[in-house]
Write an enzyme that holds these catalytic residues in place. Structure first.
Site, PDB file in Angstrom:
ATOM      1  CG  HIS A 188      81.293 165.621  25.646  1.00 14.95           C
ATOM      2  ND1 HIS A 188      81.355 164.716  26.681  1.00 14.95           N
ATOM      3  CD2 HIS A 188      81.185 164.894  24.520  1.00 14.95           C
ATOM      4  CE1 HIS A 188      81.315 163.486  26.201  1.00 14.95           C
ATOM      5  NE2 HIS A 188      81.209 163.561  24.878  1.00 14.95           N
ATOM      6  CD  GLU A 242      81.833 167.026  29.565  1.00 10.30           C
ATOM      7  OE1 GLU A 242      80.696 167.515  29.347  1.00 10.30           O
ATOM      8  OE2 GLU A 242      82.182 165.897  29.174  1.00 10.30           O
ATOM      9  CB  CYS A 270      78.105 161.827  25.794  1.00 15.25           C
ATOM     10  SG  CYS A 270      78.865 161.045  24.349  1.00 15.25           S
TER      11      CYS A 270
END
Lengths: 257, 200
Positions: free
Chosen positions: B183, B185, B81
């Protein structure tokens, strides 16, 4: 192309999921984190947890819930319930929630939306609106209710959605009190009225009873996401089935299987 | 890879990045210490928020120089990001700000008439062979939250693209440098797979 989202919603009281569920392979069907992980594996795009613990204890339970979810979940999740002000919200975000949902606090003190949106980013501030039809003719009007739908505010729900978005809400979680629990489908008119009025994503909630209802609210009312509880919890449909059904209807979905 | 350092410079919650990397690697450290950045075997630069603030914080901690030197010397780097945006020369976000300048190009507001920020799951189409996408089908969905996008000067730096009213570079890769706009994650099992690919 951005996909539409399916969001299972879990009601949590004192750290335990309130409604029963069907997953057979999880050890503890009352544990919100274990249940949430199962939904993640099934392809849920996001999760919403609503903490419905009695209000005097909720400030603590909601932070603990966020912390536990952040440990195990690898999809975005929203936490709602009991947050009154900026400091409560900061604690829940700091504990690892991707977004927070506020309802009563936002209506009683709308300034909190702008302050939090500026400080934490609009993307993590979801304003939840519980709306009820109060006038059917000559045109439909809905009123926003607070405190779990118990207290009328006198506030027009669509106008309130416009104001909340203008103040910096990143998303509107719109629940129809008329259709909630009926399994007869989402409130299409209400949802369309709000998606037409605001320029932020709208999550439709309340009334899903079958997979065509999910398709209908996206196609007819332009909802960006659909929230559902019982059709998934009680095993009527799996997330994967719901996604395939929506994709087959021409809706962009993230298919994982 | 033995030791992975996740750089903590006060730009957002890093716990999910840490948890996700812990699934893939034995040693993960979250640190704002430039000594740790120099000692680690690989660097992960996450972050959400404003570009200008991020550079001020990196400089204050002496991390800008540490990152530039270590990455230039060949240490594996993954930006996520804001960590993607910071790789580039400059950004338009609230004034003009200078970035790390490890890759040529700029950061600009998403040129779209659709809703901004771009939030949600979107398709990523891979532009070139990469280890990061091992086992990840082309066109898979990842989770995005951003308003700005990178515009690399060199086309061959673009690893993947995404469509949101316009087509933008959703990832870059050159030698030891890789970075993604989305993202991993927060992108469920395929996101975790990508982080494992980086670590292995």
């Amino acid at each position: 192309m951005l996909s539409k989202r399916i969001i299972p919603c879990l009601d949590v009281r004192n750290g335990r999921v309130v409604k029963g569920i069907r997953f057979l392979d999880i050890r503890d069907a009352g544990d919100p984190v274990e249940m949430a992980s199962a939904y993640d594996h099934e392809g849920a795009d996001e999760l919403v947890f609503l903490d419905i613990t009695a209000s005097h204890e909720r400030r603590q339970t909601v932070v603990e819930l966020a912390r536990r979810c952040a440990e195990e979940l690898f999809i975005p999740f929203t936490i709602g319930g009991g947050m009154r002000d900026e400091s409560d919200i900061r604690k829940v975000l700091k504990a690892g929630a991707d977004k927070i949902a506020i309802n009563s606090a936002a209506l009683e003190n709308p300034g909190v939306i702008g302050r939090c949106s500026k400080r934490f980013g609009a993307q993590c501030i979801v304003v939840a609106i519980d709306a009820k039809l109060v006038q059917a003719e000559p045109e439909k009007k809905w009123e926003a209710f607070v405190h779990g739908g118990r207290i009328a505010t006198g506030c027009d729900a669509v106008q309130w959605a416009i104001e909340a978005a203008g103040r910096g809400a990143g998303e509107i979680l719109l629940t129809s009190m008329d259709t909630d629990g009926t399994k007869q489908g989402y409130d299409i008119d209400l949802t369309r009225a709000v998606t037409t009025a605001v320029n932020v994503p709208v999550i439709a909630s309340g009334g899903a009873g079958n997979l065509d209802h999910l398709v209908e609210v996206v196609k007819k009312a332009n909802a960006d996401a659909v929230l559902a509880a019982s059709i998934f919890h009680y095993g009527t449909y799996s997330i994967a089935q719901a996604k395939e059904h929506m994709a087959a209807a021409g809706i962009p979905m993230r298919l994982t299987k | 890879m033995d030791l992975i350092v996740i750089i903590d410079y006060g730009m957002g919650n890093l716990r999910s990045v840490e948890k996700a990397l812990e699934k893939a690697s034995r040693q993960v450290m979250v640190s704002h210490n430039q000594g740790d950045v120099r000692a680690a075997d690989a660097i992960v630069l996450p972050g959400v928020g404003a570009f200008g603030d991020a550079m001020v914080r990196l400089k204050r901690l002496g991390l800008d120089a540490a990152i530039k030197e270590e990455v230039t010397a060949g240490k594996p780097f993954l930006g996520i990001c804001l960590g993607l945006a910071l790789l580039f020369e400059e950004s338009d976000e609230h004034g003009v700000h200078e970035g790390l300048g490890l890759l040529p190009g700029r950061v600009e507001l998403l040129p779209t008439n659709l809703k901004i920020p771009h939030i949600g799951w979107n398709r990523v189409s891979v532009q070139k062979e990469s280890r990061l996408f091992d086992g990840v089908p082309n066109g898979s969905f990842f989770y995005f939250v951003h308003s700005y996008a990178v515009v690399p000067k060199i086309d061959s730096d673009v690893l993947c693209r995404t469509e949101y009213g316009c087509e933008f570079a959703s990832g870059v890769e050159r030698d030891n440098i890789a970075a993604v706009q989305f993202h991993p994650e927060k992108s469920s099992s395929l996101g975790l797979r990508m982080l494992e690919n980086f670590v292995s």
